[in-house]
Scaffold this active site. Structure first.
Site, PDB file in Angstrom:
ATOM      1  N   LYS A  30      -2.440  -2.288   5.005  1.00 15.15           N
ATOM      2  CA  LYS A  30      -3.272  -1.095   4.814  1.00 15.15           C
ATOM      3  C   LYS A  30      -4.704  -1.461   4.428  1.00 15.15           C
ATOM      4  CE  LYS A  30      -0.511   0.679   1.650  1.00 15.15           C
ATOM      5  NZ  LYS A  30       0.652  -0.214   1.563  1.00 15.15           N
ATOM      6  N   ARG A  57       1.526   8.528  -2.727  1.00 10.86           N
ATOM      7  CA  ARG A  57       2.736   7.711  -2.705  1.00 10.86           C
ATOM      8  C   ARG A  57       3.961   8.498  -3.155  1.00 10.86           C
ATOM      9  NH1 ARG A  57      -0.015   2.237  -3.355  1.00 10.86           N
ATOM     10  NH2 ARG A  57       1.588   0.748  -2.795  1.00 10.86           N
ATOM     11  N   ARG A  73       0.508 -13.948   0.529  1.00 12.52           N
ATOM     12  CA  ARG A  73      -0.698 -13.414  -0.108  1.00 12.52           C
ATOM     13  C   ARG A  73      -0.753 -13.821  -1.581  1.00 12.52           C
ATOM     14  NH1 ARG A  73      -1.595  -6.971   0.246  1.00 12.52           N
ATOM     15  NH2 ARG A  73      -0.295  -6.849  -1.597  1.00 12.52           N
ATOM     16  N   ARG A  86      -2.925 -11.941  -7.383  1.00 11.51           N
ATOM     17  CA  ARG A  86      -2.142 -10.777  -7.804  1.00 11.51           C
ATOM     18  C   ARG A  86      -0.768 -11.225  -8.272  1.00 11.51           C
ATOM     19  NH1 ARG A  86      -2.433  -5.786  -3.669  1.00 11.51           N
ATOM     20  NH2 ARG A  86      -0.556  -5.319  -4.871  1.00 11.51           N
ATOM     21  N   ARG A 146       8.945  -3.174  -5.600  1.00 12.29           N
ATOM     22  CA  ARG A 146       7.909  -2.370  -4.938  1.00 12.29           C
ATOM     23  C   ARG A 146       8.425  -1.804  -3.620  1.00 12.29           C
ATOM     24  NH1 ARG A 146       3.690  -6.858  -4.808  1.00 12.29           N
ATOM     25  NH2 ARG A 146       2.457  -5.510  -3.458  1.00 12.29           N
TER      26      ARG A 146
HETATM   27  P1  ADP Z   1       0.694  -2.674  -2.208  1.00 12.43           P
HETATM   28  O1  ADP Z   1       0.442  -1.645  -1.131  1.00 12.43           O
HETATM   29  O2  ADP Z   1       0.624  -4.063  -1.670  1.00 12.43           O
HETATM   30  O3  ADP Z   1       1.898  -2.415  -3.056  1.00 12.43           O
HETATM   31  P2  ADP Z   1      -1.458  -1.629  -3.829  1.00 12.43           P
HETATM   32  O4  ADP Z   1      -2.648  -2.441  -4.186  1.00 12.43           O
HETATM   33  O5  ADP Z   1      -1.640  -0.451  -2.960  1.00 12.43           O
HETATM   34  O6  ADP Z   1      -0.477  -2.692  -3.222  1.00 12.43           O
HETATM   35  O7  ADP Z   1      -0.734  -1.101  -5.172  1.00 12.43           O
HETATM   36  C1  ADP Z   1      -0.409  -1.975  -6.220  1.00 12.43           C
HETATM   37  C2  ADP Z   1       0.283  -1.207  -7.353  1.00 12.43           C
HETATM   38  O8  ADP Z   1      -0.593  -0.174  -7.861  1.00 12.43           O
HETATM   39  C3  ADP Z   1       1.556  -0.442  -6.985  1.00 12.43           C
HETATM   40  O9  ADP Z   1       2.696  -1.281  -7.008  1.00 12.43           O
HETATM   41  C4  ADP Z   1       1.582   0.642  -8.078  1.00 12.43           C
HETATM   42  O10 ADP Z   1       2.043   0.133  -9.306  1.00 12.43           O
HETATM   43  C5  ADP Z   1       0.119   0.987  -8.266  1.00 12.43           C
HETATM   44  N1  ADP Z   1      -0.280   2.132  -7.407  1.00 12.43           N
HETATM   45  C6  ADP Z   1      -1.159   2.079  -6.360  1.00 12.43           C
HETATM   46  N2  ADP Z   1      -1.290   3.296  -5.783  1.00 12.43           N
HETATM   47  C7  ADP Z   1      -0.473   4.143  -6.487  1.00 12.43           C
HETATM   48  C8  ADP Z   1      -0.144   5.520  -6.380  1.00 12.43           C
HETATM   49  N3  ADP Z   1      -0.675   6.312  -5.440  1.00 12.43           N
HETATM   50  N4  ADP Z   1       0.742   6.048  -7.269  1.00 12.43           N
HETATM   51  C9  ADP Z   1       1.280   5.299  -8.212  1.00 12.43           C
HETATM   52  N5  ADP Z   1       1.031   3.984  -8.367  1.00 12.43           N
HETATM   53  C10 ADP Z   1       0.166   3.397  -7.522  1.00 12.43           C
END
Ligand code: ADP
Length: 189
Positions: A14, A89, A128, A134, A146
């Site tokens: 994404k 999400r 990654r 991270r 996740r």
């Molecule tokens: P990825 O898509 O690789 O899981 P992101 O950088 O999008 O990584 O998200 C990392 C973390 O941030 C998620 O595992 C969650 O804990 C938090 N997070 C991100 N976006 C949201 C959201 N819309 N609602 C709740 N938690 C979120």
């Protein structure tokens, strides 16, 4: 306005693809993960709250995430629209986003889902993790969590947007540029 949601499981690409799509259509890219990480780095109250959840691979609570996203939208009104990456999400987040955009006389144009199978996702995330800094990408059990959170709470959003006739699925495996072309075709359809 063109308001896109780039949807998909962790590791689907994404972030990479949002950068390409943002350039092409002149959109503002809002990544909730990036915004949370920025807040953690700067030790803000929001960062402190988010960190506990992110470290475990859990979703940050809806109320916190929605408030943060709305204030980011209000800060960035300069583009032709937005590309939302990592938001919504949950169904509650999607409902809140619809209501919020309606108050701005706009709406989501399309939700585009990048589809990648679970084994490929795990491989990409661990890869990654070697360079991203991270911690949530380094531990296999956090990655599993996740993916589970995604399947349980986030995947149901496909139905939410299908019901609004806004859903498009795109194959997320192949070269970066191939996938960008597929995404553009889905947006322009
Ligand atoms: P990825 O898509 O690789 O899981 P992101 O950088 O999008 O990584 O998200 C990392 C973390 O941030 C998620 O595992 C969650 O804990 C938090 N997070 C991100 N976006 C949201 C959201 N819309 N609602 C709740 N938690 C979120």
């Amino acid at each position: 306005m063109l308001n896109l949601i780039l949807f998909g499981p962790p590791g689907a690409g994404k972030g990479t693809q949002s950068d390409k799509i943002k350039e092409h259509y002149g959109l503002v890219h809002l990544s909730t993960g990036d915004i949370f990480r920025y807040n953690i780095k700067n030790n803000t109250e929001l960062g402190k709250t988010a960190k506990d959840y992110m470290d475990k691979g859990e979703l940050v609570p809806d109320a916190v995430t929605i408030k943060m996203l709305e204030s980011e939208v209000d800060k960035h009104r300069e583009g032709n629209g937005f590309i939302f990456d990592g938001f919504p999400r949950t169904v509650a987040q999607a409902e809140a986003l619809d209501k919020f955009l309606a108050t701005k006389q706009t709406e989501i144009t399309k939700m585009i889902a990048l589809e990648v199978d679970d084994e490929e996702l795990k491989t990409r995330l661990l890869e990654r993790g070697k360079t991203s800094g991270r911690s949530d990408d380094r531990d296999e059990s956090i990655i599993e969590n996740r993916i589970q959170e995604y399947n349980r709470k986030t995947a149901p959003l496909k139905t939410f947007y299908k019901n609004q006739n806004k859903f498009e699925a795109v194959n997320g495996t192949g070269s970066i540029s191939e996938i960008t072309e597929r995404l553009k075709a889905a947006v322009d359809k």
